[in-house]
Design a protein around this motif. Structure first.
Motif, PDB file in Angstrom:
ATOM      1  N   ASN A  45       0.840  -1.186   0.000  1.00  0.00           N
ATOM      2  CA  ASN A  45       0.000   0.000   0.000  1.00  0.00           C
ATOM      3  C   ASN A  45       0.884   1.249   0.000  1.00  0.00           C
ATOM      4  OD1 ASN A  45      -1.786   2.098   0.541  1.00  0.00           O
ATOM      5  ND2 ASN A  45      -2.910   0.985   2.100  1.00  0.00           N
ATOM      6  N   PRO A  46       0.824   2.047  -1.043  1.00  0.00           N
ATOM      7  CA  PRO A  46       1.653   3.250  -1.091  1.00  0.00           C
ATOM      8  C   PRO A  46       1.304   4.269  -0.007  1.00  0.00           C
ATOM      9  CG  PRO A  46       0.087   3.238  -2.906  1.00  0.00           C
ATOM     10  CD  PRO A  46      -0.006   1.893  -2.238  1.00  0.00           C
ATOM     11  N   ALA A  47       0.113   4.174   0.572  1.00  0.00           N
ATOM     12  CA  ALA A  47      -0.269   5.068   1.668  1.00  0.00           C
ATOM     13  C   ALA A  47       0.306   4.596   3.002  1.00  0.00           C
ATOM     14  CB  ALA A  47      -1.786   5.172   1.770  1.00  0.00           C
ATOM     15  N   LEU A  48       0.936   3.406   3.004  1.00  0.00           N
ATOM     16  CA  LEU A  48       1.555   2.818   4.194  1.00  0.00           C
ATOM     17  C   LEU A  48       0.552   2.627   5.325  1.00  0.00           C
ATOM     18  CD1 LEU A  48       4.950   4.760   4.215  1.00  0.00           C
ATOM     19  CD2 LEU A  48       4.505   2.443   3.365  1.00  0.00           C
ATOM     20  N   LYS A  49      -0.669   2.223   4.964  1.00  0.00           N
ATOM     21  CA  LYS A  49      -1.725   2.007   5.946  1.00  0.00           C
ATOM     22  C   LYS A  49      -2.179   0.553   5.885  1.00  0.00           C
ATOM     23  CE  LYS A  49      -4.886   5.086   6.586  1.00  0.00           C
ATOM     24  NZ  LYS A  49      -6.003   6.036   6.430  1.00  0.00           N
ATOM     25  N   ILE A  50      -2.661   0.095   7.020  1.00  0.00           N
ATOM     26  CA  ILE A  50      -3.259  -1.232   7.088  1.00  0.00           C
ATOM     27  C   ILE A  50      -4.684  -1.069   7.594  1.00  0.00           C
ATOM     28  CG2 ILE A  50      -1.160  -2.610   7.329  1.00  0.00           C
ATOM     29  CD1 ILE A  50      -1.548  -2.400  10.389  1.00  0.00           C
ATOM     30  N   PRO A  51      -5.540  -2.003   7.236  1.00  0.00           N
ATOM     31  CA  PRO A  51      -5.345  -3.245   6.507  1.00  0.00           C
ATOM     32  C   PRO A  51      -5.368  -3.058   4.990  1.00  0.00           C
ATOM     33  CG  PRO A  51      -7.625  -3.080   7.188  1.00  0.00           C
ATOM     34  CD  PRO A  51      -6.918  -1.872   7.743  1.00  0.00           C
ATOM     35  N   VAL A  52      -4.965  -4.139   4.327  1.00  0.00           N
ATOM     36  CA  VAL A  52      -5.067  -4.278   2.881  1.00  0.00           C
ATOM     37  C   VAL A  52      -5.763  -5.606   2.632  1.00  0.00           C
ATOM     38  CG1 VAL A  52      -3.793  -4.529   0.716  1.00  0.00           C
ATOM     39  CG2 VAL A  52      -2.935  -2.978   2.494  1.00  0.00           C
ATOM     40  N   LEU A  53      -6.771  -5.593   1.788  1.00  0.00           N
ATOM     41  CA  LEU A  53      -7.501  -6.818   1.458  1.00  0.00           C
ATOM     42  C   LEU A  53      -7.230  -7.188   0.012  1.00  0.00           C
ATOM     43  CD1 LEU A  53      -9.705  -8.920   2.396  1.00  0.00           C
ATOM     44  CD2 LEU A  53     -11.339  -7.452   1.179  1.00  0.00           C
TER      45      LEU A  53
END
Length: 192
Positions: A45-53
């Motif tokens: 994720n280029p936004a450096l945020k979690i979660p990613v599905l």
């Protein structure tokens, strides 16, 4: 489906609990996002945020967007505008607690009279007062996405010692009831 995040994250936990509540099978990839897995997070994720599905070819970022995706995919009811606003209040508490924790971990004294810290604390206080009223009105009796988000925010705040609930007895009582739910135990960040 594959969910990527951190077992300690309240935002990841809310999606894990939603998937459990809907009976959806998924793989969970637990990352140390501030340590050895930082490069993997950058790839995800280029936004450096979690979660990613990950769901087939779809890659979805952010817990609220993931909820909307899953609601559409699984035929869950969409949130009303009033419910969206309630979720915004919950997220405000959560976001402010994360900001305060990251500030502390960065060596900053969050008890100093600094605008950034004062704004976060004011947001938490006002938001908790609003949520106390909503719980008193019985708006979180059903274990739905809003209730899951409220639970994960409050439980995370207690886990990270960033939250004091002494002035919100209805929230405390509600939280204690939810902690007894068998589906929350496997996602407890204290066990990770």
């Amino acid at each position: 489906m594959k969910l990527i995040g951190s077992a300690a994250s309240p935002y990841v936990r809310r999606i894990r609990l939603l998937l459990a509540a809907t009976g959806q099978a998924y793989e969970f990839v637990d990352l140390n996002i501030y340590g050895e897995d930082r490069d993997e997070l950058r790839k995800q994720n280029p936004a450096l945020k979690i979660p990613v599905l990950h769901d087939g070819d779809e890659v979805i970022y952010d817990s609220r967007v993931i909820f909307r995706y899953l609601a559409e995919k699984l035929g869950l009811p969409a949130l009303s505008w009033k419910e969206e606003n309630q979720l915004t209040v919950i997220d405000a508490v959560n976001d402010s607690m994360v900001t305060l924790l990251l500030s502390q971990r960065s060596g900053l004294d969050t008890n100093e009279d600094i605008l950034l810290f004062n704004l976060q604390k004011e947001r938490v206080t006002l938001s908790l007062q609003a949520l106390e009223g909503l719980v008193q009105d019985g708006l979180f009796k059903q274990w739905d996405y809003r209730a899951i988000c409220l639970f994960t925010a409050l439980d995370w705040g207690l886990f990270r010692d960033t939250l004091v609930l002494e002035d919100t007895p209805a929230l405390v009582s509600w939280l204690v009831e939810q902690q007894e739910r068998p589906d929350v135990i496997p996602t407890d960040p204290r066990l990770a």
